[in-house]
Design a protein around this motif. Structure first.
Motif, PDB file in Angstrom:
ATOM      1  N   UNK A 476       0.805  -1.224   0.000  1.00 17.70           N
ATOM      2  CA  UNK A 476       0.000   0.000   0.000  1.00 17.70           C
ATOM      3  C   UNK A 476       0.841   1.278   0.000  1.00 17.70           C
ATOM      4  N   UNK A 477       2.107   1.171   0.378  1.00 16.23           N
ATOM      5  CA  UNK A 477       2.939   2.384   0.438  1.00 16.23           C
ATOM      6  C   UNK A 477       4.088   2.359  -0.560  1.00 16.23           C
ATOM      7  N   UNK A 478       4.175   1.284  -1.321  1.00 13.76           N
ATOM      8  CA  UNK A 478       5.309   1.082  -2.236  1.00 13.76           C
ATOM      9  C   UNK A 478       5.428   2.214  -3.255  1.00 13.76           C
ATOM     10  N   UNK A 479       4.312   2.603  -3.870  1.00 11.91           N
ATOM     11  CA  UNK A 479       4.352   3.633  -4.901  1.00 11.91           C
ATOM     12  C   UNK A 479       4.876   4.958  -4.345  1.00 11.91           C
ATOM     13  N   UNK A 480       4.428   5.306  -3.118  1.00 13.25           N
ATOM     14  CA  UNK A 480       4.858   6.544  -2.463  1.00 13.25           C
ATOM     15  C   UNK A 480       6.369   6.565  -2.299  1.00 13.25           C
ATOM     16  N   UNK A 481       6.930   5.463  -1.829  1.00 14.75           N
ATOM     17  CA  UNK A 481       8.369   5.429  -1.562  1.00 14.75           C
ATOM     18  C   UNK A 481       9.192   5.286  -2.836  1.00 14.75           C
ATOM     19  N   UNK A 482       8.572   4.826  -3.898  1.00 16.76           N
ATOM     20  CA  UNK A 482       9.274   4.733  -5.165  1.00 16.76           C
ATOM     21  C   UNK A 482       9.598   6.084  -5.766  1.00 16.76           C
ATOM     22  N   UNK A 484      10.530   8.808  -3.814  1.00 15.96           N
ATOM     23  CA  UNK A 484      11.289   9.600  -2.848  1.00 15.96           C
ATOM     24  C   UNK A 484      12.792   9.378  -3.034  1.00 15.96           C
ATOM     25  N   UNK A 485      13.588  10.341  -2.527  1.00 14.52           N
ATOM     26  CA  UNK A 485      15.036  10.154  -2.525  1.00 14.52           C
ATOM     27  C   UNK A 485      15.378   8.878  -1.762  1.00 14.52           C
ATOM     28  N   UNK A 486      16.489   8.283  -2.109  1.00 14.25           N
ATOM     29  CA  UNK A 486      16.862   7.015  -1.486  1.00 14.25           C
ATOM     30  C   UNK A 486      17.002   7.146   0.028  1.00 14.25           C
ATOM     31  N   UNK A 487      17.559   8.278   0.478  1.00 13.49           N
ATOM     32  CA  UNK A 487      17.769   8.422   1.922  1.00 13.49           C
ATOM     33  C   UNK A 487      16.452   8.661   2.669  1.00 13.49           C
ATOM     34  N   UNK A 488      15.343   8.868   1.937  1.00 10.57           N
ATOM     35  CA  UNK A 488      14.033   9.066   2.560  1.00 10.57           C
ATOM     36  C   UNK A 488      13.078   7.918   2.250  1.00 10.57           C
ATOM     37  N   UNK A 489      13.577   6.857   1.622  1.00 12.73           N
ATOM     38  CA  UNK A 489      12.695   5.784   1.157  1.00 12.73           C
ATOM     39  C   UNK A 489      12.777   4.556   2.052  1.00 12.73           C
ATOM     40  N   UNK A 490      11.625   4.008   2.357  1.00  7.33           N
ATOM     41  CA  UNK A 490      11.564   2.732   3.055  1.00  7.33           C
ATOM     42  C   UNK A 490      11.756   1.592   2.070  1.00  7.33           C
TER      43      UNK A 490
END
Length: 538
Positions: A476-482, A484-490
């Motif tokens: 459910x959150x994958x698209x959001x983190x895709x 974002x900058x790497x240092x801010x991505x889960x």
């Protein structure tokens, strides 16, 4: 010269003599159900405060504790008896230093008593077994039936000047690990009276307002709200617990006439979520004159849903050091503006200048600063080197003079490469898209290559396999983190499922403590990041 809180109560008792000040639930010990509510009038409570003042004058005089001395009160702060001890001690001319029962052990208490130069300690009876090594005279807090003033005369009301301290509160210690003393004096009381009078003003003066006890009297929020309620002759219902359930809210409305609700956001959110599926609860919430929350922010979608449903929602922004500072704009709880009559400044926060092609968390932020000439600027010991009080609370400016809260400075962590990561945006997104799966979540990772998110399951997901729950959340959150900058991505491996209510929380608001989570799980995080680094090298 100004009045103490007990003086404000005495004046209110003259004006609202027989009105109920408190309604107290009586609970059947077998069923756990509330059988009835009993009332305590303004005049009776004021008389009881005087009785407690005489009692403590007699006891402390025998200990050689002079009036004007600091006396510690280690109490829960959730009962009218606790209020009698606090106000009675103040009426007697002492300075209450207030501790919550949820502080972990007497060592912390003794250190803080020493720092305040306290001369005695009054403690809840349940802690009797812990205070046998107390370095100063100590006494158990007694109920109304056991208080013993004997022939002790009521002392003259203390004359309060601008230099006097009235109370000593403490910060939660969520960032420093140890609470800081927050002395509150003349200016604090003047500001609190002014602010709370505005916040607690009735919508309909033809009837008595009835509200619910918000939290511990050993912390600033309930002390603030009580002073506001007293000024307007309001009645306060004592719940069975701070996070009372929606059934008890129904009971307060039906049997006590509750017409306004003041709660921490973490507790109010439960009622709002329940009202999605319960039309009767929604009707009750809509019928209230005022639904005010503070502390933990509500999820944006809950705010929007409440407002669109007709709930009269307000957001009050404050802290321990200053009390209330900002109040939401009518009709929009997400926007707040400063209370009038105070001197605040929003200053650009470092490293938040907009960047070319700025992504969602890199826009300019402003820190709220309380200027030294503001009546509510806290004691010099809490101020910055420039003489002002820097709150650490961050905001985005939505329009001229109106701001959107954006967490605290410690909601922004620096990653391994010193780039900043907006943890709050990650948490808010997860709560929004996984509200049926997540009970609570917190993002950590200071000094790490990327963030990690600890998740407590929701009640409906409590028995689900952790790995299966992790995959559901990630989907459910994958698209959001895709994006974002790497240092801010889960990444999925850094979603860590832990048991419900297992993460460390603050005593006052029940907020999960970011730094405490970092420290408590440091070993686990070290192993996890090391394992990921090894995989990356292969």
């Amino acid at each position: 010269m100004t009045r103490s809180p007990s003086d404000i109560l005495a004046s209110a008792a003259q004006e609202y003599h027989d009105r109920p000040l408190f309604k107290i639930p009586r609970v059947d010990p077998r069923s756990g159900n509330i059988t009835e509510y009993t009332s305590i009038s303004y005049s009776q409570f004021a008389a009881d405060v005087d009785t407690y003042a005489r009692h403590w004058c007699r006891i402390l005089r025998k200990d050689g504790v002079a009036r004007g001395s600091v006396v510690g009160l280690w109490l829960g702060g959730f009962t009218t008896t606790d209020v009698l001890h606090i106000y009675g001690l103040s009426r007697a001319g002492y300075i209450p230093q207030l501790f919550s029962l949820r502080l972990p052990n007497p060592t912390v208490i003794y250190e803080l008593l020493h720092r305040a130069n306290a001369k005695a300690l009054i403690f809840d009876h349940s802690y009797k077994h812990l205070v046998d090594q107390c370095p100063i005279p100590c006494h158990v807090a007694v109920g109304v039936d056991a208080v013993d003033p004997r022939n002790e005369p009521l002392p003259p009301r203390p004359v309060i000047t601008a230099k006097d301290t009235l109370f000593i509160f403490h910060t939660s210690g969520s960032t420093s690990g140890s609470p800081k003393l927050v002395p509150c004096g003349y200016q604090w009381l003047v500001s609190t009276v002014q602010k709370s009078h505005l916040i607690c003003r009735p919508r309909d003066r033809s009837r008595q307002d009835v509200t619910a006890w918000m939290g511990s009297m050993c912390h600033i929020a309930q002390e603030f709200m009580l002073i506001g309620a007293i000024q307007h002759g309001t009645c306060i219902v004592q719940p069975t617990k701070p996070g009372f359930d929606s059934a008890e809210l129904f009971d307060m409305v039906g049997r006590c006439g509750l017409n306004r609700l003041n709660q921490f956001g973490s507790y109010l959110g439960g009622h709002l979520r329940n009202s999605h599926m319960d039309p009767k609860l929604l009707h009750v919430l809509k019928s209230l004159d005022d639904v005010l929350y503070t502390g933990l922010a509500l999820p944006v979608e809950e705010e929007r849903w409440a407002v669109s449903s007709g709930i009269k929602l307000r957001n009050l922004f404050g802290n321990t050091e200053c009390g209330a500072m900002l109040l939401s704009v009518e009709g929009n709880p997400s926007l707040v503006k400063p209370l009038e009559g105070f001197s605040y400044r929003f200053v650009p926060h470092f490293n938040t200048q907009p960047e070319p092609n700025a992504h969602q968390s890199s826009g300019r932020l402003y820190e709220l600063v309380i200027l030294s000439d503001s009546p509510d600027c806290p004691a010099p010991s809490l101020r910055h080197a420039d003489g002002h009080f820097h709150t650490g609370d961050l905001f985005r400016e939505a329009s001229n003079g109106r701001y959107i809260p954006h967490g605290r400075d410690d909601d922004w962590i620096k990653s391994e490469n010193s780039l900043r990561c907006d943890t709050k945006s990650i948490e808010d997104h997860a709560r929004l898209h996984c509200k049926a799966l997540i009970g609570e979540c917190i993002v950590v990772g200071s000094g790490r290559p990327s963030p990690a998110m600890f998740v407590e399951p929701s009640p409906s997901s409590a028995n689900e396999d952790p790995e299966r729950l992790r995959r559901k959340i990630w989907s459910r959150i994958r698209e959001f983190h895709g994006k974002r900058y790497l240092h801010e991505s889960l990444i999925p491996e850094l979603i860590i499922i832990v048991p419900a209510m297992s993460l460390p929380r603050t005593a006052t608001k029940g907020n999960v403590r970011r730094q405490a989570v970092e420290e408590a799980y440091k070993g686990n995080l070290d192993q996890l990041y090391a394992s990921l680094a090894t995989k990356a090298r292969r």
